[in-house]
Design an enzyme around this catalytic site. Sequence first.
Site, short mmCIF file in Angstrom:
data_model
loop_
_atom_site.label_atom_id
_atom_site.label_comp_id
_atom_site.label_asym_id
_atom_site.label_seq_id
_atom_site.Cartn_x
_atom_site.Cartn_y
_atom_site.Cartn_z
N LYS A 79 0.81 -1.21 0.00
CA LYS A 79 0.00 0.00 0.00
C LYS A 79 0.84 1.26 0.00
O LYS A 79 0.34 2.36 -0.27
CB LYS A 79 -0.98 -0.02 1.17
CG LYS A 79 -2.05 -1.09 0.98
CD LYS A 79 -3.35 -0.74 1.64
CE LYS A 79 -4.44 -1.70 1.21
NZ LYS A 79 -5.76 -1.37 1.78
N ASP A 127 -7.51 0.13 7.74
CA ASP A 127 -7.23 -0.93 8.70
C ASP A 127 -5.77 -0.90 9.12
O ASP A 127 -5.35 -1.72 9.94
CB ASP A 127 -7.55 -2.31 8.09
CG ASP A 127 -9.04 -2.55 7.98
OD1 ASP A 127 -9.72 -2.44 9.01
OD2 ASP A 127 -9.52 -2.84 6.87
#
Length: 396
Positions: A79, A127
């Site tokens: 990410k 998250d």
Amino acid sequence: MDVFTTASLHHVAGNPTKGQAAMTVLSPGDFEQAVAEITAWQGYEATPLVALDDLARQLGIARIDYKHEGPRFGLGSFKALGGSYAALRVLQRELSDRLGKDITLPDIRNGQYKADCANITLVSATDGNHGRSLAWGCQRFGAPCRIYIHAEVSEGRAQAMRDLGAEVIRIDGDYDASVALARDEADANGWFVVSDTSWEGYTEPPRDVMAGYGAMTFETCKALNQAPTHVFLQGGVGGLAASVAAALRQYWGDQPPRVVIVEPELAACLFESARKGQATTVAIAEETIMAGLSCGEPSEMAWEILREEASDFLTIPDSIVAPTVRLLARPQGGDPVVEAGESAVAGLGALIAARQSPDLSAALRLDENARVLLIGSEGVTDPDIFQAIMEGTTYG
């Protein structure tokens, strides 16, 4: 292998078509621009593609290649590519509009507009890994950052984002509730959401996030001598899976690998979308150990690609996650040691469990000729959880 033999996997066949979503939702130009920018960042280097030859022999297949994203920019996950690149693109669009001229990505990256970026607040729900990437990008580019997390996000992951300068807001609800709050507060305050999921009227940042992930996929393709026969991809909202599926289609043309989507049985929005033939939201009653995959609402943009590219959708139980993490970290035979996080091993856990079932192996066309690509999406992003898994004191 007992835990994998007894694991209950659920399978639904997709309905892949000859559509154009893999070329139009994410175009070759989108990927090319993202790869050109990301490979110019300080500290960029390709992450390892690890061959798990002994495990492949044990499972009776030809090859397993595991793309290990743990070392990515020192942030621990793939990410780092998407959130930071999307942040840069949001700043580019907003600065160009405010200043009335075309602002380039290198100009922002090199600090020319840091004072202007200080007046543009970027926000997101996460998250853990997406928020960490966004916080890292905002720190580099000079923009304030607010990150919304749900009740089950570990404190270790929250602190990692604070250490990068982000203001972290924890809510009592689940991931989807944190997404809603981030959107509402951004709308109320003139902030800019940088999300990895799309919704009606909101597509540019999610497209940029997925385009950023393309750097990982093209590194992988260049390291392979031939196309894999299968790729097992984690679900979540679908952004990773859709990006990889689109990039594989663009790279390998009419001979891409069979796309198998893997989700926790506790958060299976893509599985339900495939079963019902349309993007479907599911309620999350219990959080999965795979924190990065605990998503109940699919990205509409990602689903456009997956409904055309994915051949299979699987759900896996949490019971196989910790054993898979330990298997990678303590490999049998001569395979290299890989320290991975809980969300990274979904595809490998599904592959091992599927090979224990002749019927499921047949349905997935997994045999002695299968060459399987896995995306190890994160390294050890929470050392306390990893230690507990390795000690077997919790999580199974």
